[in-house]
Write a protein that holds these residues in place. Structure first.
Motif, PDB file in Angstrom:
ATOM      1  N   SER A 195      75.820  77.530  42.984  1.00 32.33           N
ATOM      2  CA  SER A 195      75.971  76.413  43.931  1.00 32.33           C
ATOM      3  C   SER A 195      77.236  75.626  43.625  1.00 32.33           C
ATOM      4  N   ALA A 196      77.564  75.490  42.332  1.00 28.35           N
ATOM      5  CA  ALA A 196      78.803  74.808  41.947  1.00 28.35           C
ATOM      6  C   ALA A 196      80.016  75.592  42.442  1.00 28.35           C
ATOM      7  N   LEU A 197      79.976  76.935  42.262  1.00 25.57           N
ATOM      8  CA  LEU A 197      81.081  77.758  42.756  1.00 25.57           C
ATOM      9  C   LEU A 197      81.210  77.655  44.263  1.00 25.57           C
ATOM     10  N   ASN A 198      80.073  77.634  44.948  1.00 23.00           N
ATOM     11  CA  ASN A 198      80.081  77.507  46.405  1.00 23.00           C
ATOM     12  C   ASN A 198      80.719  76.181  46.823  1.00 23.00           C
ATOM     13  N   TYR A 199      80.470  75.122  46.029  1.00 26.66           N
ATOM     14  CA  TYR A 199      81.009  73.786  46.327  1.00 26.66           C
ATOM     15  C   TYR A 199      82.535  73.759  46.200  1.00 26.66           C
ATOM     16  N   ILE A 200      83.074  74.483  45.199  1.00 24.42           N
ATOM     17  CA  ILE A 200      84.524  74.423  44.974  1.00 24.42           C
ATOM     18  C   ILE A 200      85.256  75.642  45.531  1.00 24.42           C
ATOM     19  N   ASN A 201      84.555  76.504  46.253  1.00 19.75           N
ATOM     20  CA  ASN A 201      85.151  77.745  46.760  1.00 19.75           C
ATOM     21  C   ASN A 201      86.015  77.454  47.992  1.00 19.75           C
ATOM     22  N   HIS A 202      87.290  77.228  47.759  1.00 21.40           N
ATOM     23  CA  HIS A 202      88.254  76.942  48.830  1.00 21.40           C
ATOM     24  C   HIS A 202      89.381  77.967  48.773  1.00 21.40           C
ATOM     25  N   PRO A 203      90.081  78.164  49.898  1.00 22.02           N
ATOM     26  CA  PRO A 203      91.163  79.167  49.931  1.00 22.02           C
ATOM     27  C   PRO A 203      92.284  78.929  48.921  1.00 22.02           C
ATOM     28  N   VAL A 247      89.517  79.325  38.329  1.00 17.21           N
ATOM     29  CA  VAL A 247      88.160  79.096  37.820  1.00 17.21           C
ATOM     30  C   VAL A 247      87.578  80.420  37.351  1.00 17.21           C
ATOM     31  N   ILE A 248      86.907  80.392  36.181  1.00 18.24           N
ATOM     32  CA  ILE A 248      86.250  81.573  35.625  1.00 18.24           C
ATOM     33  C   ILE A 248      84.780  81.230  35.411  1.00 18.24           C
ATOM     34  N   MET A 249      83.898  82.136  35.819  1.00 23.23           N
ATOM     35  CA  MET A 249      82.480  81.961  35.508  1.00 23.23           C
ATOM     36  C   MET A 249      82.009  83.133  34.646  1.00 23.23           C
ATOM     37  N   ILE A 250      81.462  82.815  33.478  1.00 21.08           N
ATOM     38  CA  ILE A 250      80.933  83.822  32.557  1.00 21.08           C
ATOM     39  C   ILE A 250      79.414  83.707  32.597  1.00 21.08           C
ATOM     40  N   GLY A 251      78.746  84.829  32.848  1.00 21.73           N
ATOM     41  CA  GLY A 251      77.286  84.791  32.970  1.00 21.73           C
ATOM     42  C   GLY A 251      76.613  84.091  31.818  1.00 21.73           C
TER      43      GLY A 251
END
Length: 567
Positions: free
Chosen positions: A338-346, A391-395
């Motif tokens: 949800s955080a990634l979805n919030y900051i997911n911009h072009p 941005v990097i997301m590590i499981g």
């Protein structure tokens, strides 16, 4: 209407087309003792007859729920070859009607969006891709009567001279693809998955016991047993699921992992399948991956406005590390998605490395860990940094090597999201130090840590105010004066929540913000007790206190918060 009518009634209420008062009024007219399924159907008919809602509104709502289009067969004139292909027997058996065909794509009208059996069978039988359109049951019946029961001599009359032969061929083709004795198993497995999705289950558990084959759904974190199939069908059901999961049916000695993709209406559902050998046979757990859950806004996760504003500020930072902590099943991954979805911009490049990739997200580069080819977390991370992400997301940070790469990335201008298994937010600091990260690196890179737990929401359809007992207030540390201004709610149980009194879950959060003072403490190797004390001095609420706010707002109950948090 052949889709489960209780599901339709829930949809209508959720969309605001039927009020709870109108629904209860219609239900009160159903004779006592009527079986639930018949009662729901009769309730829906009463609502339509009374003018509370129209049939068109019912089907439009249902179509939107399954991302389908509503069609009208009065506008359709099927080609003769289509009526030869979809015979009257198939149309009646599956309650469908052929509309038109373009190349390898068949447009098919059906009155039940959950009728996967029809779509799947026709698609396999004729090797076509099926586009489903929703129409009323009456339109299907009228179309069948109009086009399949035509007097000889009419435009379509010659079609039916050899209809029996065509029907026999269709049946033979179907029998060749699915053995007669296996057909009920195929339908049972389809029903099992469809019902789980309808009930919003997160997992389906099939467990071989000594004298029975137990089936349970996990709904809002709680396992609920459903009607069990006969023990004698256990091997056939397991074999069918293993076949769908693309794992070896012959192998019964070792654990196996697979994946199932099915279509329910127009909705694609993914299931992650785990097969585990046990004393009485193979146990199967299917995790339902709900892509819709990723579209949750931050308030739906359970944030109050003050915590939400802090959270939004943290995830929008240009660099550093943000950790979400908690045990397995506490919703950490959903929060990060949800955080990634919030900051997911072009204007931002986001890359994730996961084991496994559960959800595919548009606009985000996702990397699957594959240890069989030495594609580990650390190797994937090193490669990712050469892709110049923002941005990097590590499981999950599991070892020193992964932690060091994540910290180095954060110190070179990247924002890093990840998870840890700790009991509270401040423990994230000591956990990183325990696995070997130098305290000065933790101090320089960590921006915040958030611990969370999940509690069930009181069902909005049947919640009622109540006065808690003194022992309940004492268990969460509320005085009578504090309780006097609170709104306590409990669910009485209704069809919408399956009589449980809860529907859906929400998070309890504990946000540990790293400011300059805390950074200095971490650098000086402060212990966990000191870090917790300082965070409290700076105004941090723990999860129990966040839970109390949600209890007094009528969102959840004392029992839920007490069971999920420590005082």
């Amino acid at each position: 209407m052949t889709t489960a009518d209780d599901f339709v009634l829930q949809l209508l209420q959720d969309q605001g087309l039927v009020t709870a008062q109108a629904l209860n009024s219609a239900r009160s007219q159903i004779p006592a003792g009527t079986p639930p399924a018949q009662a729901d159907g009769a309730t829906l008919e009463l609502l339509v007859k009374s003018g509370t809602i129209t049939t068109d509104q019912v089907y439009k709502t249902l179509a939107e729920a399954f991302n389908m289009e509503v069609a009208h067969l009065s506008d359709v004139t099927p080609a003769p070859e289509l009526l030869r292909m979809i015979t009257r027997d198939l149309a009646v058996r599956y309650k469908v009607f052929p509309m038109e065909q373009y190349g390898n794509t068949l447009n098919l009208a059906l009155c039940d969006p959950m009728n996967m059996d029809a779509v799947d069978s026709i698609s396999k039988m004729f090797n076509v891709s099926v586009n489903s359109y929703l129409v009323t049951t009456k339109e299907i019946d009228d179309a069948i009567a109009q086009y399949y029961e035509i007097p000889a001599g009419s435009e379509y009359g010659e079609l039916f001279e050899g209809e029996m032969e065509a029907e026999k061929k269709a049946k033979d083709d179907l029998a060749a693809s699915v053995k007669a004795e296996d057909a009920p198993i195929v339908k049972y497995v389809t029903m099992l998955i469809t019902e789980a999705v309808k009930r919003r289950a997160s997992d389906i558990h099939l467990e071989p016991l000594e004298k029975r084959f137990r089936v349970r759904y996990r709904i809002d974190g709680v396992l609920l047993e459903i009607e069990n199939p006969p023990k004698r069908l256990q091997p056939t059901i397991i074999s069918r699921l293993k076949l769908m999961s693309n794992v070896s049916i012959a192998e019964k000695r070792i654990p196996q992992d697979g994946r199932i993709q099915v279509i329910i209406g127009a909705k694609e559902v993914d299931l992650r399948v785990s097969v585990l050998p046990t004393v009485y046979g193979e146990s199967i757990v299917m995790r339902i991956l709900d892509k819709e859950g990723l579209k949750l806004g931050l308030p739906e996760l359970g944030f109050f406005s003050d915590d939400q504003s802090i959270f939004e500020r943290i995830v929008a930072m240009p660099d550093g590390i943000f950790l979400v902590t908690g045990p397995t099943g506490s919703g950490k991954s959903t929060t990060l998605y949800s955080a990634l979805n919030y900051i997911n911009h072009p204007d931002r490049k986001i890359i994730t490395v996961e084991d496994p990739v559960e959800y595919q997200m548009a606009g985000i580069n996702q990397v699957q860990v594959r240890r069989d080819v030495d594609m580990t977390f650390s190797r994937a991370l090193r490669a990712m940094l050469r892709q110049a992400p923002n941005v990097i997301m590590i499981g999950e940070i599991r070892d020193l090597e992964t932690a060091e790469i994540a910290i180095n990335a954060s110190l070179t201008g990247h924002m890093v999201f990840s998870t840890l298994h700790t009991n509270d937010s401040a423990s994230a600091v000591t956990r990183l130090v325990d696995i070997g990260v130098k305290s000065f690196l933790v101090s320089a890179s960590l921006r915040a840590a958030m611990a969370q737990r999940l509690v069930r929401r009181v069902c909005s359809g049947c919640k009622k105010p109540y006065i808690p007992e003194q022992k309940e207030l004492m268990s969460i540390g509320l005085t009578e004066n504090q309780a006097a201004t609170a709104t306590f709610m409990k669910g009485e149980g209704c069809q919408r929540c399956l009589g449980i009194g809860f529907r859906g879950r929400m998070g309890l959060f504990e946000l540990f913000i790293i400011n300059e003072e805390v950074q200095h403490m971490i650098y000086e190797n402060a212990n966990l007790v000191q870090l917790r004390q300082k965070s409290r001095e700076l105004g941090m609420r723990n999860m129990r206190e966040d839970g109390i706010r949600k209890i007094t707002s009528g969102l959840t109950t004392v029992e839920e918060v007490v069971s999920a948090t420590m005082a």
